[in-house]
Scaffold this active site. Structure first.
Site, PDB file in Angstrom:
ATOM      1  N   ARG A 217      -4.692  -5.823   5.139  1.00 57.15           N
ATOM      2  CA  ARG A 217      -3.747  -6.092   6.219  1.00 57.15           C
ATOM      3  C   ARG A 217      -4.375  -6.862   7.388  1.00 57.15           C
ATOM      4  O   ARG A 217      -3.667  -7.237   8.327  1.00 57.15           O
ATOM      5  CB  ARG A 217      -3.143  -4.777   6.727  1.00 57.15           C
ATOM      6  CG  ARG A 217      -2.404  -3.997   5.635  1.00 57.15           C
ATOM      7  CD  ARG A 217      -1.493  -2.950   6.216  1.00 57.15           C
ATOM      8  NE  ARG A 217      -0.452  -3.578   7.028  1.00 57.15           N
ATOM      9  CZ  ARG A 217       0.388  -2.896   7.812  1.00 57.15           C
ATOM     10  NH1 ARG A 217       0.273  -1.586   7.900  1.00 57.15           N
ATOM     11  NH2 ARG A 217       1.307  -3.529   8.519  1.00 57.15           N
TER      12      ARG A 217
ATOM     13  N   HIS B  84      -0.437   8.024   9.561  1.00 56.67           N
ATOM     14  CA  HIS B  84      -0.535   7.592  10.959  1.00 56.67           C
ATOM     15  C   HIS B  84      -0.099   8.718  11.886  1.00 56.67           C
ATOM     16  O   HIS B  84       0.738   9.551  11.517  1.00 56.67           O
ATOM     17  CB  HIS B  84       0.364   6.378  11.221  1.00 56.67           C
ATOM     18  CG  HIS B  84      -0.183   5.075  10.744  1.00 56.67           C
ATOM     19  ND1 HIS B  84       0.580   4.159  10.046  1.00 56.67           N
ATOM     20  CD2 HIS B  84      -1.410   4.510  10.867  1.00 56.67           C
ATOM     21  CE1 HIS B  84      -0.156   3.096   9.765  1.00 56.67           C
ATOM     22  NE2 HIS B  84      -1.365   3.282  10.253  1.00 56.67           N
TER      23      HIS B  84
ATOM     24  N   ARG C 109      -6.976   5.126   9.279  1.00 57.77           N
ATOM     25  CA  ARG C 109      -6.816   3.714   9.656  1.00 57.77           C
ATOM     26  C   ARG C 109      -7.301   3.403  11.076  1.00 57.77           C
ATOM     27  O   ARG C 109      -7.308   2.244  11.475  1.00 57.77           O
ATOM     28  CB  ARG C 109      -5.345   3.324   9.528  1.00 57.77           C
ATOM     29  CG  ARG C 109      -4.736   3.522   8.147  1.00 57.77           C
ATOM     30  CD  ARG C 109      -5.159   2.437   7.173  1.00 57.77           C
ATOM     31  NE  ARG C 109      -4.483   2.571   5.897  1.00 57.77           N
ATOM     32  CZ  ARG C 109      -3.288   2.069   5.630  1.00 57.77           C
ATOM     33  NH1 ARG C 109      -2.612   1.428   6.551  1.00 57.77           N
ATOM     34  NH2 ARG C 109      -2.754   2.221   4.436  1.00 57.77           N
TER      35      ARG C 109
ATOM     36  N   GLU D 251       4.448  -3.286  13.460  1.00 50.94           N
ATOM     37  CA  GLU D 251       3.918  -2.464  14.550  1.00 50.94           C
ATOM     38  C   GLU D 251       2.409  -2.286  14.466  1.00 50.94           C
ATOM     39  O   GLU D 251       1.728  -2.155  15.495  1.00 50.94           O
ATOM     40  CB  GLU D 251       4.593  -1.091  14.559  1.00 50.94           C
ATOM     41  CG  GLU D 251       4.131  -0.214  15.713  1.00 50.94           C
ATOM     42  CD  GLU D 251       4.729   1.176  15.684  1.00 50.94           C
ATOM     43  OE1 GLU D 251       5.290   1.581  16.701  1.00 50.94           O
ATOM     44  OE2 GLU D 251       4.635   1.853  14.639  1.00 50.94           O
ATOM     45  N   ASP D 252       1.866  -2.282  13.260  1.00 54.97           N
ATOM     46  CA  ASP D 252       0.435  -2.031  13.111  1.00 54.97           C
ATOM     47  C   ASP D 252      -0.435  -3.175  13.622  1.00 54.97           C
ATOM     48  O   ASP D 252      -1.636  -3.003  13.814  1.00 54.97           O
ATOM     49  CB  ASP D 252       0.101  -1.749  11.641  1.00 54.97           C
ATOM     50  CG  ASP D 252       0.621  -0.388  11.189  1.00 54.97           C
ATOM     51  OD1 ASP D 252       0.513   0.561  11.984  1.00 54.97           O
ATOM     52  OD2 ASP D 252       1.135  -0.302  10.071  1.00 54.97           O
TER      53      ASP D 252
ATOM     54  N   CYS E 133       7.528   1.450  12.471  1.00 60.49           N
ATOM     55  CA  CYS E 133       6.668   0.453  11.820  1.00 60.49           C
ATOM     56  C   CYS E 133       7.301  -0.939  11.781  1.00 60.49           C
ATOM     57  O   CYS E 133       6.596  -1.948  11.738  1.00 60.49           O
ATOM     58  CB  CYS E 133       6.377   0.860  10.372  1.00 60.49           C
ATOM     59  SG  CYS E 133       5.881   2.576  10.137  1.00 60.49           S
TER      60      CYS E 133
ATOM     61  N   ASP F 265       2.599  -5.831   3.058  1.00 55.94           N
ATOM     62  CA  ASP F 265       2.969  -4.833   4.061  1.00 55.94           C
ATOM     63  C   ASP F 265       3.348  -5.472   5.404  1.00 55.94           C
ATOM     64  O   ASP F 265       3.479  -4.770   6.411  1.00 55.94           O
ATOM     65  CB  ASP F 265       1.799  -3.861   4.280  1.00 55.94           C
ATOM     66  CG  ASP F 265       1.508  -3.042   3.034  1.00 55.94           C
ATOM     67  OD1 ASP F 265       2.302  -2.147   2.721  1.00 55.94           O
ATOM     68  OD2 ASP F 265       0.496  -3.320   2.361  1.00 55.94           O
TER      69      ASP F 265
ATOM     70  N   LEU G  60       6.554   2.934   0.743  1.00 54.59           N
ATOM     71  CA  LEU G  60       5.332   2.283   1.219  1.00 54.59           C
ATOM     72  C   LEU G  60       4.813   2.958   2.486  1.00 54.59           C
ATOM     73  O   LEU G  60       4.099   2.347   3.281  1.00 54.59           O
ATOM     74  CB  LEU G  60       5.609   0.799   1.493  1.00 54.59           C
ATOM     75  CG  LEU G  60       6.131  -0.010   0.304  1.00 54.59           C
ATOM     76  CD1 LEU G  60       6.477  -1.431   0.733  1.00 54.59           C
ATOM     77  CD2 LEU G  60       5.108  -0.029  -0.823  1.00 54.59           C
TER      78      LEU G  60
ATOM     79  N   LEU H 210       0.834  -1.202   0.000  1.00 53.97           N
ATOM     80  CA  LEU H 210       0.000   0.000   0.000  1.00 53.97           C
ATOM     81  C   LEU H 210       0.869   1.253   0.000  1.00 53.97           C
ATOM     82  O   LEU H 210       1.953   1.271   0.586  1.00 53.97           O
ATOM     83  CB  LEU H 210      -0.893   0.017   1.237  1.00 53.97           C
ATOM     84  CG  LEU H 210      -1.902  -1.130   1.374  1.00 53.97           C
ATOM     85  CD1 LEU H 210      -2.569  -1.066   2.740  1.00 53.97           C
ATOM     86  CD2 LEU H 210      -2.931  -1.067   0.261  1.00 53.97           C
TER      87      LEU H 210
END
Length: 262
Positions: free
Chosen positions: A91, A168, A137, A71-72, A255, A66, A249, A24
């Protein structure tokens, strides 16, 4: 002893997969080069290990372009970990892939059930509270569900706003010390860090705002010399890591790892 918001004994990373070319991105600034990203990733892992921390290195996931941005998928706190619910549909499957590793590391594992969404890139844990930025997000329902879990663990959570056009919350800020934050001027101007010591990235170096304080090191992206010099003048030990391919990205230093204690 350094506050646990800056001190870590372990980290989880994941090697990038060839599918990164399908990752993404907010805008197309070029196709990421896998070999370059792998070399930079190896430097990043080496920097984490240089502090004495254990680094769990997970294999690539070609089905999830991704997935190196681990971390996400979760929020790790001293009391346990919370599995996130990413706002990007492609994701969502990354969370299930991360769950067994987190379960092996944390006695108490919670999850955001939905219908709301939260991504770890929108969460900044300081010495006094958890800041969560609303973004494309992360929505209000997701923040509310996370707040209930955080409260159960004795944490205060505060919802703030991510600037328009910024992916973010932590794209524009990082924690340097429990009460010291590095931020872009556009984010600091919102007042969300009132009461903290705020250091600003150099003008034109806004992409330097996403870095990590990991034990005695500040690990930041290479290519932002004025911000790096400012941090060194402030007494921080700075390590610069290439980030040209992750940046394609919308990815940065925070991240690429999940960082925790124990």
């Amino acid at each position: 002893m350094t506050h646990p918001s800056c001190t870590f004994t372990r980290a989880i990373t994941r090697r990038p997969a060839p599918s990164i070319v399908d990752g993404l991105r907010a805008e197309d600034i070029g196709t990421p080069d896998l070999d370059r990203m792998l070399a930079d990733h190896a430097d990043y892992v080496a920097a984490l290990k240089s502090t004495g921390a254990e680094v769990i290195e997970l294999p690539p996931l070609d089905a999830f372009p991704d997935a190196q941005f681990v971390e996400d998928t979760a929020l790790c706190l001293p009391q346990g970990a919370v599995l996130m619910r990413p706002g990007a549909p492609s994701r969502l499957g990354e969370v299930a892939e991360m769950e067994p590793t987190l379960a092996a590391c944390h006695g108490d594992l919670r999850r955001i059930e939905g219908p709301g969404f939260v991504e770890g890139g929108d969460i900044l844990v300081t010495g006094r509270e958890i800041l969560v930025g609303r973004s494309a997000r992360t929505d209000a329902a997701g923040v509310a569900e996370l707040a209930a879990i955080a409260s159960d663990w004795g944490h205060s959570l505060r919802e703030v706003q991510t600037p328009e056009g910024v992916l973010h919350f932590k794209t524009d800020c990082s924690l340097l010390e429990p009460e010291t934050i590095l931020a872009t001027r556009r984010l600091a101007a919102s007042g969300c860090f009132d009461g903290y010591k705020v250091l600003h990235v150099a003008e034109g170096e806004e992409a330097a705002a996403n870095l990590i304080r990991f034990n005695d090191l500040v690990i930041m992206p290479a290519g932002f010399p004025r911000t790096a010099e400012m941090l060194e003048r402030e007494g921080f030990t700075v390590t610069r890591i290439g980030n040209s391919e992750c940046a394609k990205l919308d990815g940065g230093m925070s991240c690429l790892s999940l960082r925790f204690w124990g």
